[in-house]
Design an enzyme around this catalytic site. Structure first.
Site, PDB file in Angstrom:
ATOM      1  N   HIS A 171      -1.372 -17.375  -7.298  1.00  0.00           N
ATOM      2  CA  HIS A 171      -0.101 -16.849  -7.821  1.00  0.00           C
ATOM      3  C   HIS A 171       0.762 -17.916  -8.493  1.00  0.00           C
ATOM      4  O   HIS A 171       1.277 -17.724  -9.595  1.00  0.00           O
ATOM      5  CB  HIS A 171       0.735 -16.239  -6.690  1.00  0.00           C
ATOM      6  CG  HIS A 171       0.009 -15.246  -5.856  1.00  0.00           C
ATOM      7  ND1 HIS A 171      -0.972 -14.430  -6.355  1.00  0.00           N
ATOM      8  CD2 HIS A 171       0.132 -14.907  -4.557  1.00  0.00           C
ATOM      9  CE1 HIS A 171      -1.415 -13.644  -5.387  1.00  0.00           C
ATOM     10  NE2 HIS A 171      -0.771 -13.921  -4.294  1.00  0.00           N
TER      11      HIS A 171
ATOM     12  N   ARG B  26     -17.439   0.924   6.948  1.00  0.00           N
ATOM     13  CA  ARG B  26     -18.433   0.847   8.017  1.00  0.00           C
ATOM     14  C   ARG B  26     -18.399   2.048   8.943  1.00  0.00           C
ATOM     15  O   ARG B  26     -19.439   2.572   9.334  1.00  0.00           O
ATOM     16  CB  ARG B  26     -18.144  -0.438   8.791  1.00  0.00           C
ATOM     17  CG  ARG B  26     -19.079  -0.785   9.887  1.00  0.00           C
ATOM     18  CD  ARG B  26     -18.776  -2.180  10.336  1.00  0.00           C
ATOM     19  NE  ARG B  26     -17.325  -2.452  10.327  1.00  0.00           N
ATOM     20  CZ  ARG B  26     -16.796  -3.654  10.527  1.00  0.00           C
ATOM     21  NH1 ARG B  26     -17.575  -4.683  10.753  1.00  0.00           N
ATOM     22  NH2 ARG B  26     -15.493  -3.829  10.514  1.00  0.00           N
TER      23      ARG B  26
ATOM     24  N   ASP C 224      -5.377 -10.743  -9.516  1.00  0.00           N
ATOM     25  CA  ASP C 224      -4.310 -11.508  -8.886  1.00  0.00           C
ATOM     26  C   ASP C 224      -3.107 -10.594  -9.024  1.00  0.00           C
ATOM     27  O   ASP C 224      -2.544 -10.473 -10.114  1.00  0.00           O
ATOM     28  CB  ASP C 224      -4.063 -12.832  -9.616  1.00  0.00           C
ATOM     29  CG  ASP C 224      -2.983 -13.647  -8.922  1.00  0.00           C
ATOM     30  OD1 ASP C 224      -2.094 -13.031  -8.282  1.00  0.00           O
ATOM     31  OD2 ASP C 224      -3.013 -14.882  -9.009  1.00  0.00           O
ATOM     32  N   HIS C 225      -2.726  -9.939  -7.943  1.00  0.00           N
ATOM     33  CA  HIS C 225      -1.780  -8.835  -8.104  1.00  0.00           C
ATOM     34  C   HIS C 225      -0.410  -9.303  -8.610  1.00  0.00           C
ATOM     35  O   HIS C 225       0.368  -8.517  -9.118  1.00  0.00           O
ATOM     36  CB  HIS C 225      -1.649  -8.005  -6.826  1.00  0.00           C
ATOM     37  CG  HIS C 225      -0.837  -8.670  -5.765  1.00  0.00           C
ATOM     38  ND1 HIS C 225      -1.389  -9.511  -4.841  1.00  0.00           N
ATOM     39  CD2 HIS C 225       0.476  -8.636  -5.500  1.00  0.00           C
ATOM     40  CE1 HIS C 225      -0.437  -9.966  -4.058  1.00  0.00           C
ATOM     41  NE2 HIS C 225       0.716  -9.450  -4.422  1.00  0.00           N
TER      42      HIS C 225
HETATM   43  P1  NAP Z   1      -9.501  -5.122   6.255  1.00  0.00           P
HETATM   44  O1  NAP Z   1      -8.283  -4.386   6.676  1.00  0.00           O
HETATM   45  O2  NAP Z   1     -10.160  -6.018   7.229  1.00  0.00           O
HETATM   46  O3  NAP Z   1     -10.555  -4.032   5.751  1.00  0.00           O
HETATM   47  C1  NAP Z   1     -11.903  -4.308   5.605  1.00  0.00           C
HETATM   48  C2  NAP Z   1     -12.646  -3.078   5.143  1.00  0.00           C
HETATM   49  O4  NAP Z   1     -14.023  -3.421   5.006  1.00  0.00           O
HETATM   50  C3  NAP Z   1     -12.583  -1.896   6.089  1.00  0.00           C
HETATM   51  O5  NAP Z   1     -12.639  -0.719   5.324  1.00  0.00           O
HETATM   52  C4  NAP Z   1     -13.874  -2.053   6.910  1.00  0.00           C
HETATM   53  O6  NAP Z   1     -14.402  -0.821   7.388  1.00  0.00           O
HETATM   54  C5  NAP Z   1     -14.800  -2.568   5.848  1.00  0.00           C
HETATM   55  N1  NAP Z   1     -15.894  -3.350   6.401  1.00  0.00           N
HETATM   56  C6  NAP Z   1     -15.813  -4.521   7.078  1.00  0.00           C
HETATM   57  N2  NAP Z   1     -17.030  -4.989   7.349  1.00  0.00           N
HETATM   58  C7  NAP Z   1     -17.897  -4.091   6.839  1.00  0.00           C
HETATM   59  C8  NAP Z   1     -19.318  -4.016   6.772  1.00  0.00           C
HETATM   60  N3  NAP Z   1     -20.102  -4.972   7.301  1.00  0.00           N
HETATM   61  N4  NAP Z   1     -19.874  -2.960   6.165  1.00  0.00           N
HETATM   62  C9  NAP Z   1     -19.102  -1.978   5.632  1.00  0.00           C
HETATM   63  N5  NAP Z   1     -17.758  -1.995   5.678  1.00  0.00           N
HETATM   64  C10 NAP Z   1     -17.180  -3.041   6.252  1.00  0.00           C
HETATM   65  O7  NAP Z   1      -9.229  -6.000   4.952  1.00  0.00           O
HETATM   66  P2  NAP Z   1      -8.019  -5.865   3.919  1.00  0.00           P
HETATM   67  O8  NAP Z   1      -6.802  -6.490   4.500  1.00  0.00           O
HETATM   68  O9  NAP Z   1      -7.931  -4.479   3.434  1.00  0.00           O
HETATM   69  O10 NAP Z   1      -8.463  -6.843   2.750  1.00  0.00           O
HETATM   70  C11 NAP Z   1      -9.454  -6.508   1.807  1.00  0.00           C
HETATM   71  C12 NAP Z   1      -9.477  -7.535   0.702  1.00  0.00           C
HETATM   72  O11 NAP Z   1      -8.253  -7.491   0.001  1.00  0.00           O
HETATM   73  C13 NAP Z   1      -9.652  -8.981   1.172  1.00  0.00           C
HETATM   74  O12 NAP Z   1     -10.416  -9.672   0.224  1.00  0.00           O
HETATM   75  C14 NAP Z   1      -8.224  -9.513   1.177  1.00  0.00           C
HETATM   76  O13 NAP Z   1      -8.209 -10.899   0.981  1.00  0.00           O
HETATM   77  C15 NAP Z   1      -7.676  -8.779  -0.032  1.00  0.00           C
HETATM   78  N6  NAP Z   1      -6.218  -8.639   0.018  1.00  0.00           N
HETATM   79  C16 NAP Z   1      -5.627  -7.963   1.041  1.00  0.00           C
HETATM   80  C17 NAP Z   1      -4.256  -7.805   1.062  1.00  0.00           C
HETATM   81  C18 NAP Z   1      -3.580  -7.023   2.150  1.00  0.00           C
HETATM   82  O14 NAP Z   1      -2.354  -6.871   2.041  1.00  0.00           O
HETATM   83  N7  NAP Z   1      -4.275  -6.518   3.130  1.00  0.00           N
HETATM   84  C19 NAP Z   1      -3.469  -8.367   0.028  1.00  0.00           C
HETATM   85  C20 NAP Z   1      -4.105  -9.039  -1.015  1.00  0.00           C
HETATM   86  C21 NAP Z   1      -5.475  -9.164  -1.005  1.00  0.00           C
HETATM   87  P3  NAP Z   1     -14.047  -0.266   8.854  1.00  0.00           P
HETATM   88  O15 NAP Z   1     -12.559  -0.056   8.808  1.00  0.00           O
HETATM   89  O16 NAP Z   1     -14.808   1.017   8.931  1.00  0.00           O
HETATM   90  O17 NAP Z   1     -14.473  -1.302   9.810  1.00  0.00           O
END
Ligand code: NAP
Length: 514
Positions: A265, A67, A202-203
């Site tokens: 998992h 975003r 599913d990592h």
């Molecule tokens: P996050 O930190 O909240 O990141 C969200 C991303 O999406 C950011 O790049 C954000 O951009 C972008 N974004 C949000 N709303 C947007 C919009 N309306 N338009 C365009 N871009 C938008 O999420 P995350 O923790 O990385 O998780 C991502 C996915 O991976 C999720 O499905 C989560 O369940 C999965 N997951 C995460 C982890 C983990 O360790 N984090 C582990 C396993 C699975 P901006 O930064 O520019 O706002």
């Protein structure tokens, strides 16, 4: 961008062994959510390590989409910092420079058509520069509500297929919130992409120790003959964490332990542990076997749930010398929240191999220690020839597979205590990854990103498998949702969970000590 060649580094790298079998075509990887936490901590460092090992194709391009409005250079320096901070190895400056210097960034909202027009132009430029169409991987590292939005927009923009190259979409967890939403999401994604293009992550399946479960079962003649109802008494699968929700109330309140760990998992571990041996370690065969065993787990009716599932929340207390709040006192958690931080289940796999063997699954936060393990307990020997004092220490054999930490396998045996009398106590025969193999294990995401680039879906979850997994969990979610009055048991921080979970075990079984 030119990465180091496969030949340069292939000899050092276990990940590239299979490259000759499944070469990685020149690829453009697009990470939606490229500035997010997952990209920062896992995906970008994984890409670096693949580059370091020469496992990326020689022509490899990467685009981040998110975003915030920022130039390519800011995205590149963010990627550099993420890699420097989170890579499992210290980055080599030349490899790092080679990887990040050409990274591109497309800003905008995921529902904005102009993002996809710009992305199409960028991908077109890559193809032109390469003189061929690159394979395209769209990695959806975003909040789940964007999965159908992005898939739909990619379809509308015509980016879901390429004429002469492969297009794949990688979808992060959670895939759905319950059975109905998982079906809806499958329908939405599959209206744009063919199932063969969809890679649901599913990592856990990318973890070395989880794959070792298959090695243990299918590369050793020792275990398979006893791997059934005739010899196995019960199986306990534990995924315990010692931390609380760590400020993630926004996510956790809507998820809970069952969705967070059991549906994906832990059920995957159960499937790999119980499936029939696949004829070959390849996507269709392996996933067919997993599906069969998941379909053999008869989902409970809503009224049966209270006798096969227990939920609980951590209460207030002192953990490792520090006072800690109860779940309901955590910031962002409703004081009357009914979201479970602990879940335990008893399930049965109703087929010839497993009929009658109980499988106990438990997971929780702020428990005594962090451990993910599978404990397979065999039946006791049918007759003990020792005199009474000798038989006191005899215990049923156990095979313990530890997924994390201290990854490895141990087998408990009864052994004679040295001395004049026949006295027996259990001893362990152990294999530990850390001491048996000198090379460091790759991170799960390295393996999975490489597999997606190769088009190998073996370690990804198929649509029917996702629906089977939710089918087992759905009645439990429904029963817990409908029950708004029974008090939720509270357990002490640092404990092994609530006493109520003992009621699932039956007989004189106990949960393994945490
Ligand atoms: P996050 O930190 O909240 O990141 C969200 C991303 O999406 C950011 O790049 C954000 O951009 C972008 N974004 C949000 N709303 C947007 C919009 N309306 N338009 C365009 N871009 C938008 O999420 P995350 O923790 O990385 O998780 C991502 C996915 O991976 C999720 O499905 C989560 O369940 C999965 N997951 C995460 C982890 C983990 O360790 N984090 C582990 C396993 C699975 P901006 O930064 O520019 O706002």
């Amino acid at each position: 961008m030119m990465a180091t060649t496969v030949e340069d580094r292939a000899s050092e790298n276990p990940l590239v062994e299979g490259l000759e079998r499944l070469p990685v075509h020149p690829t453009a990887l697009v990470i939606f959510g490229g500035t997010g936490d997952l990209a920062h901590r896992k995906l970008l460092p994984a890409l670096y390590n693949l580059a370091h090992e020469g496992a990326l194709p020689e022509r490899f391009e990467m685009v981040g989409v998110a975003r915030r409005d920022q130039p390519h250079e800011d995205f590149q320096s963010m990627a550099r910092q993420s890699i420097e901070r989170f890579s499992r190895r210290k980055p080599d400056p030349a490899v790092l420079q080679g990887l990040v210097s050409d990274m591109r960034y497309v800003p905008g909202a995921f529902d904005d058509d102009s993002v996809y027009a710009e992305l199409g132009r960028t991908l077109g430029e890559f193809d032109e520069r390469a003189g061929i169409e690159l394979d395209r991987i769209f990695y959806l590292s975003t909040a789940p509500q964007f999965f159908p939005v992005i898939a739909g927009k990619l379809g509308t923009a015509g980016l879901n297929r390429a004429e002469k190259a492969q297009t794949r979409i990688v979808i992060e967890k959670p895939f759905g919130y319950d059975l109905a939403s998982a079906r809806r999401l499958n329908d939405e994604v599959l209206s744009v992409f063919d199932e063969s293009q969809v890679f649901r992550i599913d990592h856990y399946l990318g973890k070395e120790t989880v794959q070792n479960l298959m090695a243990l079962r299918f590369a050793n003649a020792l275990f398979e003959p006893v791997w059934n109802r005739n010899f196995i008494d019960n199986v306990q699968i534990t995924a315990a964490e010692d931390i609380g929700i760590e400020g993630r109330a926004g996510y956790y309140e809507g998820a809970g332990a069952l969705r967070d760990l059991v549906q994906n998992h832990m059920m995957q571990l159960l499937a790999l542990l119980t499936m029939e041996p696949p004829v070959a370690f390849e996507a269709k065969r392996l996933r067919d076997e997993k599906l069969k065993v998941l379909e053999a787990i008869v989902p409970p009716t809503v009224s049966e749930v209270s006798s096969m599932a227990v939920r609980a929340q951590y209460g207030p207390g002192v953990f490792r010398g520090e006072p800690v709040p109860a779940y309901r006192e955590e910031e962002g958690v409703a004081p009357d929240s009914r979201t479970e931080t602990y879940a335990a289940l008893r399930v049965h796999v109703s087929n010839w191999r497993w009929a009658g063997v109980p499988f106990y699954l438990r997971t929780g936060k702020r428990l005594a220690r962090k451990v993910t393990e599978i404990a397979v307990t065999l039946k006791p020997v049918p007759h003990l020839a020792f005199q009474s004092s000798g038989s006191v220490g005899v215990q049923a054999n156990q095979v313990i597979l530890t997924v994390q930490p201290d990854e490895g396998v141990s087998v408990s045996l009864g052994a004679k205590i040295p001395g004049p009398r026949m006295r027996i106590r259990p001893v362990n025969m152990e294999f530990r990854y850390g001491t048996s193999f000198v090379s460091e294990s790759p991170e799960a995401y390295e393996r999975l990103i490489l597999d997606a680039m190769r088009g190998d879906a073996t370690l990804f979850t198929r649509n029917d498998e996702i629906e089977a997994l939710w089918g087992i969990i759905d009645p439990i979610l429904t029963a817990w949702h409908e029950d708004t009055t029974t008090p939720i048991p509270q357990y002490e921080p640092g404990s092994a969970g609530p006493a109520e979970a003992d009621t699932l075990l039956g007989g004189d079984r106990t949960w393994r000590r945490l």
